[in-house]
Write a protein that holds these residues in place. Structure first.
Motif, PDB file in Angstrom:
ATOM      1  N   ASP A 134       0.722  -1.145  -0.071  1.00  0.00           N
ATOM      2  CA  ASP A 134      -0.019   0.008  -0.081  1.00  0.00           C
ATOM      3  C   ASP A 134       0.822   1.299  -0.074  1.00  0.00           C
ATOM      4  OD1 ASP A 134      -2.294  -1.434  -0.067  1.00  0.00           O
ATOM      5  OD2 ASP A 134      -2.748  -1.121   1.922  1.00  0.00           O
ATOM      6  N   ILE A 135       2.136   1.244  -0.172  1.00  0.00           N
ATOM      7  CA  ILE A 135       3.166   2.409  -0.313  1.00  0.00           C
ATOM      8  C   ILE A 135       3.255   2.565  -1.735  1.00  0.00           C
ATOM      9  CG2 ILE A 135       5.331   3.302   0.327  1.00  0.00           C
ATOM     10  CD1 ILE A 135       3.696   2.733   2.674  1.00  0.00           C
ATOM     11  N   LEU A 136       2.683   3.938  -2.041  1.00  0.00           N
ATOM     12  CA  LEU A 136       2.790   4.193  -3.537  1.00  0.00           C
ATOM     13  C   LEU A 136       3.980   4.783  -3.695  1.00  0.00           C
ATOM     14  CD1 LEU A 136      -0.722   5.876  -3.584  1.00  0.00           C
ATOM     15  CD2 LEU A 136      -0.123   3.446  -3.957  1.00  0.00           C
ATOM     16  N   GLU A 137       4.697   5.409  -3.058  1.00  0.00           N
ATOM     17  CA  GLU A 137       5.941   6.251  -3.064  1.00  0.00           C
ATOM     18  C   GLU A 137       7.054   6.132  -2.000  1.00  0.00           C
ATOM     19  OE1 GLU A 137       5.680  10.258  -4.364  1.00  0.00           O
ATOM     20  OE2 GLU A 137       4.191   9.683  -5.733  1.00  0.00           O
ATOM     21  N   ASP A 138       8.317   5.944  -2.333  1.00  0.00           N
ATOM     22  CA  ASP A 138       9.250   5.869  -1.298  1.00  0.00           C
ATOM     23  C   ASP A 138      10.515   6.282  -1.787  1.00  0.00           C
ATOM     24  OD1 ASP A 138      10.789   4.847   0.862  1.00  0.00           O
ATOM     25  OD2 ASP A 138      10.988   2.710   0.125  1.00  0.00           O
ATOM     26  N   PRO A 139      10.675   7.601  -1.747  1.00  0.00           N
ATOM     27  CA  PRO A 139      11.733   8.250  -2.589  1.00  0.00           C
ATOM     28  C   PRO A 139      13.186   8.311  -1.641  1.00  0.00           C
ATOM     29  CG  PRO A 139      10.168   9.958  -1.330  1.00  0.00           C
ATOM     30  CD  PRO A 139       9.398   8.462  -1.318  1.00  0.00           C
ATOM     31  N   LEU A 140      12.923   7.767  -0.361  1.00  0.00           N
ATOM     32  CA  LEU A 140      14.296   7.586   0.268  1.00  0.00           C
ATOM     33  C   LEU A 140      14.642   6.111   0.250  1.00  0.00           C
ATOM     34  CD1 LEU A 140      13.726   9.892   3.329  1.00  0.00           C
ATOM     35  CD2 LEU A 140      14.532  10.758   1.036  1.00  0.00           C
ATOM     36  N   ALA A 141      13.832   5.392  -0.681  1.00  0.00           N
ATOM     37  CA  ALA A 141      14.414   4.035  -0.397  1.00  0.00           C
ATOM     38  C   ALA A 141      14.477   3.180   0.919  1.00  0.00           C
ATOM     39  CB  ALA A 141      15.478   3.674  -1.347  1.00  0.00           C
ATOM     40  N   VAL A 142      13.401   3.600   1.794  1.00  0.00           N
ATOM     41  CA  VAL A 142      13.777   2.737   3.158  1.00  0.00           C
ATOM     42  C   VAL A 142      13.093   1.561   3.310  1.00  0.00           C
ATOM     43  CG1 VAL A 142      13.489   5.220   4.277  1.00  0.00           C
ATOM     44  CG2 VAL A 142      11.440   3.847   3.980  1.00  0.00           C
TER      45      VAL A 142
END
Length: 659
Positions: free
Chosen positions: A40-48
């Motif tokens: 359900d995570i659409l965006e993870d810009p920091l690649a955590v």
């Protein structure tokens, strides 16, 4: 008989073994919950969540996941300040051994799943500073072990569930800065004495019952709560209830009746006087008919006199010749009507101060300041996040020249429209209280300065730095060469470059007021009644000089991007001076690069250094235009998908996340 007992004994033996050797089926259930969360995570810009291998692997080693000592159950999920965007998966309710659920300072939207109420062992729940909407689930009242609940700064609506009174172990409860309505926990709303009379004693006690013996921190401010403050919460400071619609005498700084949707005559807010409360339920004494007639006649006569005065003044104004007057600093700006061509501002939205005050949490959310202005962050109702620049100047200091400058600046900013510039959404111009504000769209990933000097270096990979560099160059090319007349930024540095969630650069002009007063002092021209924009126009030489200054600043900014050094520090002096010896020697340019930076492309670095040398040329006339500079960068630096994949698989992942 013996054969009948055998299955029973076997079952008992299995149950006893389970006490000493816990089943892995529960852990498998928790793995499924974590997989659903990542889904359900659409965006993870920091690649955590990069190491969250949903096809296998040990969940206890995943970033943000903490397991028990025996590595059997997940006991904490902490992804604070991770820039995650998406929904909160209901499957998190399957993490039955979870003790801490911390997802603050992200971009989660949607509602809070009611399944969170199944986490009976939960002690810390922090969903603050997100974009959650909808009501607070009553199921959260089942979290009887909860000590810390923080839901502040979201868009939650509805009332505070009465079920929360069961959370007697709460030490901290924050629901401030939402859009909650209705009474506070245990509060009473009585609309009339008749309603109070008809309530039974048990009903009154039930509504007032709340008990938080351990509560030390509580905040209900900046919502739309009504009614009285429960006695059990009176130990909290008054500021914990401000910015609501309460009628309790203990509360302070409440919203106006109009904002709360009440008529002034209802008198249910903090400003209600004791006398008005006493008058409730008592009929008004009827005035004599002859007195009403006299009052009506008096009003009519005053109205006729007012109309006559207005018409007389208008006639004199029409006959008054067009008069020029010399500029004087002490002339009050209100004495002269100054405005620019209305056509230039007809499509620019005008915000009222009350609307911006509500959006910016009563102007408490400050994200920047200088001697001339304060920058607030806010969220418009049912709208985007905004940055509001408020000028720090009193009405007595405001002149007709500054009024013209403000209006011309609004018109100038309104024509700027590019993917790499912050968009002007509107402005505020009010005199009571005196307010002059600009409203921009807000880039939610902070400033380039913050990422370079306070963030982790890994967040700004070489690919991202090149993407930001190209974005700034393209934005400046648009401002300098595609707009007519050209637009120059009053200040260009890493603090005036904001970043979106996918690290797109946005140029902002927040510092345009620094030179206003000095320009006002130097202005020796004449401003006429009904003065227009031409009085503020700059000469071509001045404009060209400002553009060349932007070009120099761009060169310094490129140095800051690749070296991660401040443009000036006391020990090492100016960044330009430090870099000059390396720029003059092609074999030494690698020493300009941030030592922690990986995957640096030598060809890109060579292009950057050649551009920097051109931009910082001491002779402004030799600095090329941004049209040439942007073309050099676009031709020399390749951030296409094919180039990134060829160079680094890790950068390919960054590109996929940024797209």
């Amino acid at each position: 008989m013996g054969s009948a007992r055998s299955p029973l004994l076997l079952l008992l033996a299995v149950q006893c073994l389970a006490l000493f050797f816990p089943s892995h089926s529960l852990l498998q259930q928790e793995v499924l919950a974590l997989k659903a969360f990542k889904r359900d995570i659409l965006e993870d810009p920091l690649a955590v969540l990069y190491d969250w291998n949903t096809l296998g692997g040990e969940p206890c080693s995943w970033f943000g996941v903490l397991c028990s000592r025996a590595q059997i159950h997940v006991v904490a999920l902490n992804l604070s300040r991770s820039s995650l965007k998406g929904f909160i998966a209901p499957e998190l309710g399957l993490l039955s051994f979870l003790e801490k659920l911390i997802l603050d300072n992200n971009l989660f939207f949607g509602t809070i799943p009611r399944q969170i109420g199944n986490l009976k062992n939960l002690m810390v729940l922090d969903f603050s500073v997100n974009r959650l909407t909808g009501p607070i689930p009553p199921d959260l009242g089942n979290l009887t072990s909860l000590a810390n609940m923080n839901l502040h700064y979201n868009g939650l609506t509805g009332s505070i569930p009465s079920e929360l009174v069961k959370l007697v172990d709460l030490v901290e409860l924050r629901v401030d800065r939402n859009r909650l309505t209705g009474p506070i926990l245990g509060g009473v709303i009585l609309n009339s004495t008749h309603e109070m009379h008809n309530m039974s004693a048990s009903q009154k006690n039930e509504k007032r019952t709340c008990n938080f013996p351990r509560l030390k921190i509580g905040d209900f401010s900046y919502n739309f709560l009504i009614g009285d403050i429960p006695t059990c919460l009176k130990n909290l400071p008054r500021s914990a209830f401000q910015g609501n619609c309460l009628r309790d005498e203990y509360a302070s700084l409440q919203r106006s009746p109009q904002t709360c949707g009440f008529q002034k005559s209802e008198g249910i807010l903090n400003g209600t006087t004791k006398q008005s409360r006493k008058e409730t339920g008592h009929p008004k004494l009827q005035q004599p008919e002859w007195l009403l007639i006299i009052e009506a006649c008096t009003v009519a006569i005053l109205f006729i006199i007012f109309i006559a005065v207005v018409l007389t003044a208008y006639g004199k104004y029409q006959l008054k010749p067009y008069i020029k007057f010399p500029w004087k600093r002490h002339t009050k700006w209100k004495d002269i009507s100054v405005s620019i061509d209305g056509e230039m501002l007809k499509d620019v939205k005008i915000f009222n101060r009350q609307e911006l005050e509500l959006a910016c949490e009563d102007f408490s959310n400050i994200i920047g300041s200088s001697s001339d202005s304060i920058v607030y962050k806010g969220t418009l109702k049912n709208g985007p996040e905004i940055a509001v620049i408020s000028l720090c100047i009193s009405e007595d200091q405001w002149t007709n020249y500054l009024e013209l400058y403000f209006q011309s600046k609004v018109a100038d900013l309104a024509r700027v429209n590019h993917a790499n510039t912050a968009k002007l959404l509107g402005y505020c111009k009010e005199n009571n209280p005196f307010s002059r504000m600009l409203v921009f769209e807000y880039a939610s990933n902070g400033t380039l300065y913050e990422h370079l000097h306070y963030g982790e270096g890994s967040q700004l990979s070489w690919f991202r730095r090149m993407k930001i560099t190209l974005g700034i160059a393209q934005g400046l090319r648009y401002l300098h060469t595609e707009l007519q007349p050209p637009f120059s930024l009053s200040e260009l540095n890493s603090s005036t470059v904001y970043l979106t969630e996918d690290f797109t650069a946005k140029l902002v002009d927040f510092e345009s007021w620094k030179m206003v007063l000095s320009k006002s002092e130097k202005n020796s021209g004449q401003i006429c009644s009904g003065g227009s924009l031409h009085t503020l126009s700059c000469s071509a030489d001045d404009l060209q000089f400002d553009v060349q200054c932007n070009t120099f600043s761009f060169g310094v900014l490129l140095l800051e991007i690749i070296s991660r050094r401040h443009h000036y520090c006391k020990e090492k002096g100016r960044l330009v001076d430090w870099a000059s010896e390396y720029l003059q020697n092609p074999d030494e340019i690698s020493k300009l690069v941030d030592p922690e930076l990986k995957d640096v492309k030598a060809d890109d670095l060579a292009v950057l250094c050649s551009v920097i040398s051109l931009c910082i040329d001491p002779d402004p006339s030799k600095r090329p235009s941004m049209q040439i500079i942007a073309a050099v960068l676009e031709n020399g630096i390749d951030i296409s998908a094919a180039a990134v994949l060829k160079d680094s698989s890790l950068e390919w992942a960054n590109l996929a996340l940024a797209s």
